[in-house]
Design an enzyme around this catalytic site. Structure first.
Site, PDB file in Angstrom:
ATOM      1  N   ASP A 105       0.567  -0.938   0.564  1.00 18.03           N
ATOM      2  CA  ASP A 105       0.084  -0.221   0.079  1.00 18.03           C
ATOM      3  C   ASP A 105       1.380   0.823   0.127  1.00 18.03           C
ATOM      4  O   ASP A 105       1.952   1.370   0.029  1.00 18.03           O
ATOM      5  CB  ASP A 105      -1.007   0.279   1.323  1.00 18.03           C
ATOM      6  CG  ASP A 105      -2.220   1.244   1.177  1.00 18.03           C
ATOM      7  OD1 ASP A 105      -1.978   1.793   0.398  1.00 18.03           O
ATOM      8  OD2 ASP A 105      -3.018   0.923   1.534  1.00 18.03           O
TER       9      ASP A 105
HETATM   10  C1  NOJ Z   1      -4.421   4.325   0.170  1.00 15.79           C
HETATM   11  C2  NOJ Z   1      -4.651   2.700   0.542  1.00 15.79           C
HETATM   12  O1  NOJ Z   1      -5.024   2.562   1.554  1.00 15.79           O
HETATM   13  C3  NOJ Z   1      -5.356   2.106  -0.882  1.00 15.79           C
HETATM   14  O2  NOJ Z   1      -6.287   1.723  -0.593  1.00 15.79           O
HETATM   15  C4  NOJ Z   1      -5.622   2.511  -2.141  1.00 15.79           C
HETATM   16  O3  NOJ Z   1      -5.639   1.632  -3.488  1.00 15.79           O
HETATM   17  C5  NOJ Z   1      -3.868   3.730  -2.020  1.00 15.79           C
HETATM   18  N1  NOJ Z   1      -3.738   4.206  -0.942  1.00 15.79           N
HETATM   19  C6  NOJ Z   1      -3.850   3.929  -3.412  1.00 15.79           C
HETATM   20  O4  NOJ Z   1      -4.220   4.819  -3.764  1.00 15.79           O
END
Ligand code: NOJ
Length: 722
Positions: free
Chosen positions: A249
């Site tokens: 993530d």
């Molecule tokens: C953080 C989030 O937790 C995740 O769900 C998301 O896909 C990513 N950022 C990318 O934007």
């Protein structure tokens, strides 16, 4: 040798590490520098032309010409916005989920996106957590079915088909179990719960062919998931045999430092890659010119090759080596009318009628007062939409334009927040002059989603007061809720004659809400997550285990409704039982709850066999349970037929009930249909986490089966495994 193996064999260490990262650099010049240096994946640069420009650099101006993965959070729509995933889960209709995902994929792919960070299948049982809006609610079975449907919608049967994109199932694993519902917080749990609840939808999604999986921000057992080798490699890759790309993530690798398990970023990268991560999200493996930040030898060469092989295989499956560019003239930049019609129908299907004394549906005649902040707000898209999404209008605008001969008055009364201007007296005075009041209340979309946890689950601002003010006038009224999470409604629910849960329904929300309010469409969704009576009882979810001292009537009688925690304290007289002294048992509205504009009767529940031998079940034999469902009302309508099961005696405590099947069916007035459910290994078994590795088992003994239109289903059959 195939293309992937040839490439892996000819790549330098720097080139391999560059493939293993996705960078988010909004500035085009800066982005191009990373791409020229061989970075493997980027965030969508916002148009087909901009994607082609970057692909051209990757394909024509790098040594190996490897095309880019182009990722974006396409969560519930790209241009045309469908209901939020939580709302879609309420449709209890996997086809609706699949088709809205197919639409989102087609729009996104036309702009050059080839990878979405969706679906989120985190089981979420704590509505304080803002991200409940992004998932499918509290039940692992529902989350698995809906997650698989979304993957089918994005990926189809072949990722090379036009309009298909790769899915990333997230967040692996346990993210929804954040302590206190506070985002990013510690999650800790037993192997029993991990296996049977939190891992289960991921297992189903992996089996459904999810091209990628995203690691979660939380820890489990003190280990941040980005460094959790036992779960990332041991379970996901080795035990499940999953061959996809495991992505981190955003800055999740770097977060190992504040977690306190890595000394610095490079230590964090090493731990993550060794644990099984294939792609780092952020750009921490090389510098902007593609020079590896870690020397050869600091990471196991076979692990790096495995990661690169997985990434290149996905690019190959997407057809990117043969077709790296998208036709710029075919980019979809607006919501087309067919797309709008599709999300409008999906939105209507996602609404849940929480209660109704007959006030709904309304006939839009005479004088109608529209009040509450959501009467005129256009904030219907939900927490995860981008600035280029097709906007929604307001419900007031929709009603006024659709019914020009009806006299509508808009008197907002209150705003969303405490310090917004309020005039409750004006609403009370106006209500007296109208035949009907429609109250549009809720949570603006920035109160749910990532980093948007709340400790208070009531309607924000003075909206509860507004509802009580309207109720005190005695004028007939209905409440429409627009929100991203289950709310505590205790302060007003008894006073409201009819309440429609409309969630954040997307671009066509106003049209769909009006369709349902007026009866042009049926509200037949069901709650995918319990609505608590009080934030103090959270987490409250239906598939809980019994304690050794469930609250029982008079201490002796075993009443099924009491046993599953759904009746009030008047009946609960025994002191030493599990309950709160100051709160009724169970949630305000339980999972699976929802009524409609017609009524249904269940009869003739029957089994093809009253029992099966264990070895037969293990060999794949199944029994069938059939039940007749009659539409006993005066209108055609949809019913969500649900089957719950209880393993009555087992070696480990089992949920008091768990959903093992459901189907949403259209039934004409007066018609009777027969619905069948299979009972096999998947329905009857559970993960025995005492074993190492965990084993999926069915144990001999009796099972209770509860088919019906809700969790309160009173019909009971028993089934025996011999
Ligand atoms: C953080 C989030 O937790 C995740 O769900 C998301 O896909 C990513 N950022 C990318 O934007």
């Amino acid at each position: 040798m195939n293309r992937v193996e040839e490439l892996v064999g000819s790549m330098t260490w720097d080139e391999k590490l560059a493939q293993m990262q996705v960078v988010f650099r909004p500035d085009p010049a800066e982005l191009e520098r990373w791409v020229r240096a061989g970075t493997g994946a980027i965030f969508w640069p916002r148009s087909a032309a901009a994607v082609n420009a970057q692909q051209r650099v990757a394909v024509e101006q790098t040594r190996l010409g490897i095309p880019l993965l182009v990722g974006l959070d396409v969560i519930h729509g790209h241009r045309t916005i469908a209901p939020t995933p939580l709302a879609l889960a309420a449709s209890f209709d996997p086809d609706t989920v699949q088709e809205t995902a197919r639409l989102a994929a087609a729009e996104a792919a036309s702009g050059g996106v080839n990878w979405t960070f969706s679906p989120m299948v985190d089981v979420s049982r704590d509505p304080r957590w803002g991200r409940v809006v992004e998932g499918f609610g509290e039940d692992p079975y529902l989350a698995g079915v809906m997650g698989a449907a979304m993957i089918r919608g994005y990926q189809g049967g072949d990722l090379r088909e036009p309009g298909r994109i790769a899915a990333a199932v997230k967040h692996f694993v346990g993210y929804g179990h954040a302590e206190g519902g506070r985002d990013y917080n510690t999650a800790d749990m037993s192997e029993h719960r991990l296996r049977n609840v939190y891992l289960e939808p991921f297992r189903v999604a992996a089996a459904a062919g999810a091209a990628s999986v995203m690691a979660a921000f939380n820890t489990i057992g003190g280990k941040p998931m980005h460094a959790h080798r036992r779960l990332l490699t041991g379970v996901l890759k080795d035990e499940w045999g999953w061959r996809g790309v495991l992505v981190g993530d955003a800055d999740g690798v770097g977060n190992l430092v504040p977690h306190g398990v890595a000394a610095d970023l490079l230590d964090a990268v090493q731990q993550s890659v060794r644990a099984g991560l294939d792609v780092e999200m952020g750009g921490s493996l090389t510098d902007a010119d593609g020079r590896a930040l870690l020397a050869p030898g600091t990471l196991p060469a076979e692990r790096v090759d495995d990661a690169v092989r997985r990434i290149l295989t996905l690019k190959d499956r997407l057809g990117l080596f043969d077709r790296p560019y998208v036709p710029e003239g075919e980019e979809i930049t607006e919501a087309a009318s067919l797309a709008r019609a599709q999300v409008r129908a999906a939105a209507a299907r996602s609404t849940v009628l929480l209660k109704n004394d007959g006030t709904l549906p309304v006939t839009p005649r005479g004088r109608i007062l529209l009040t509450g902040p959501y009467a005129t707000s256009a904030d219907h898209l939900g927490a995860w939409t981008q600035s280029f999404a097709a906007p929604a209008g307001s419900v007031a605008g929709e009603l006024i334009s659709r019914y020009p001969r009806t006299e509508f008055t808009v008197e907002a009364g209150v705003g969303f927040y405490d310090d917004d201007p309020a005039d409750l007296a004006a609403v009370a005075a106006a209500a007296e002059r109208h035949d009907l009041v429609l109250v549009f209340a809720g949570e603006p979309s920035d109160l749910s989603g990532e980093a948007a946890s709340r400790s208070d689950l009531q309607l924000p601002g003075r909206q509860e007061e507004l509802i009580r003010t309207v109720a005190a006038t005695g004028v007939p009224f209905a409440v429409v809720l627009v929100n991203g999470r289950p709310l505590v409604t205790a302060g007003w629910i008894e006073a409201a004659p009819a309440v429609l849960e409309a969630w954040h329904l997307g671009t066509e929300a106003p049209a769909a809400i009006v369709d349902v309010l007026t009866g042009a469409a049926e509200p037949a969704g069901r709650l995918p997550m319990s609505f608590p009576r009080s934030a103090g009882q959270v987490p409250v979810y239906y598939a809980h285990e019994n304690t050794g001292r469930p609250a029982t009537t008079g201490g002796t009688m075993r009443s099924e409704a009491v046993d599953i925690g759904l009746v009030g304290p008047d009946n609960v007289t025994e002191k030493y039982t599990s309950k709160y002294l100051d709160l009724e048992l169970g949630p305000q509205f339980e999972f699976g709850h929802g009524s409609g504009y017609t009524t249904f009767r269940y009869a003739n529940a029957r089994l093809s066999a009253h029992g099966l031998r264990l070895d037969a079940i293990e060999a794949g034999e199944r029994a069938i349970m059939n039940i007749d469902v009659t539409n006993t009302g005066g209108r055609d309508g949809d019913e969500v037929v649900q089957l719950y099961l209880r393993d009555l005696v087992s070696s480990v405590a089992q949920p008091v009930r768990r959903l093992v099947g459901f189907t949403r069916r259209h039934i004409s007035a007066g018609e009777t249909i027969t619905v069948g459910f299979e009972l096999g290994m998947e329905q009857l078994g559970f993960w025995d986490a005492e074993e190492n590795p965990a084993r999926f088992v069915v144990e001999p003994g009796m099972f209770g089966l509860y088919p019906g239109g809700s969790l309160r289903a009173t019909c009971e059959l028993t089934f025996e495994i011999l």
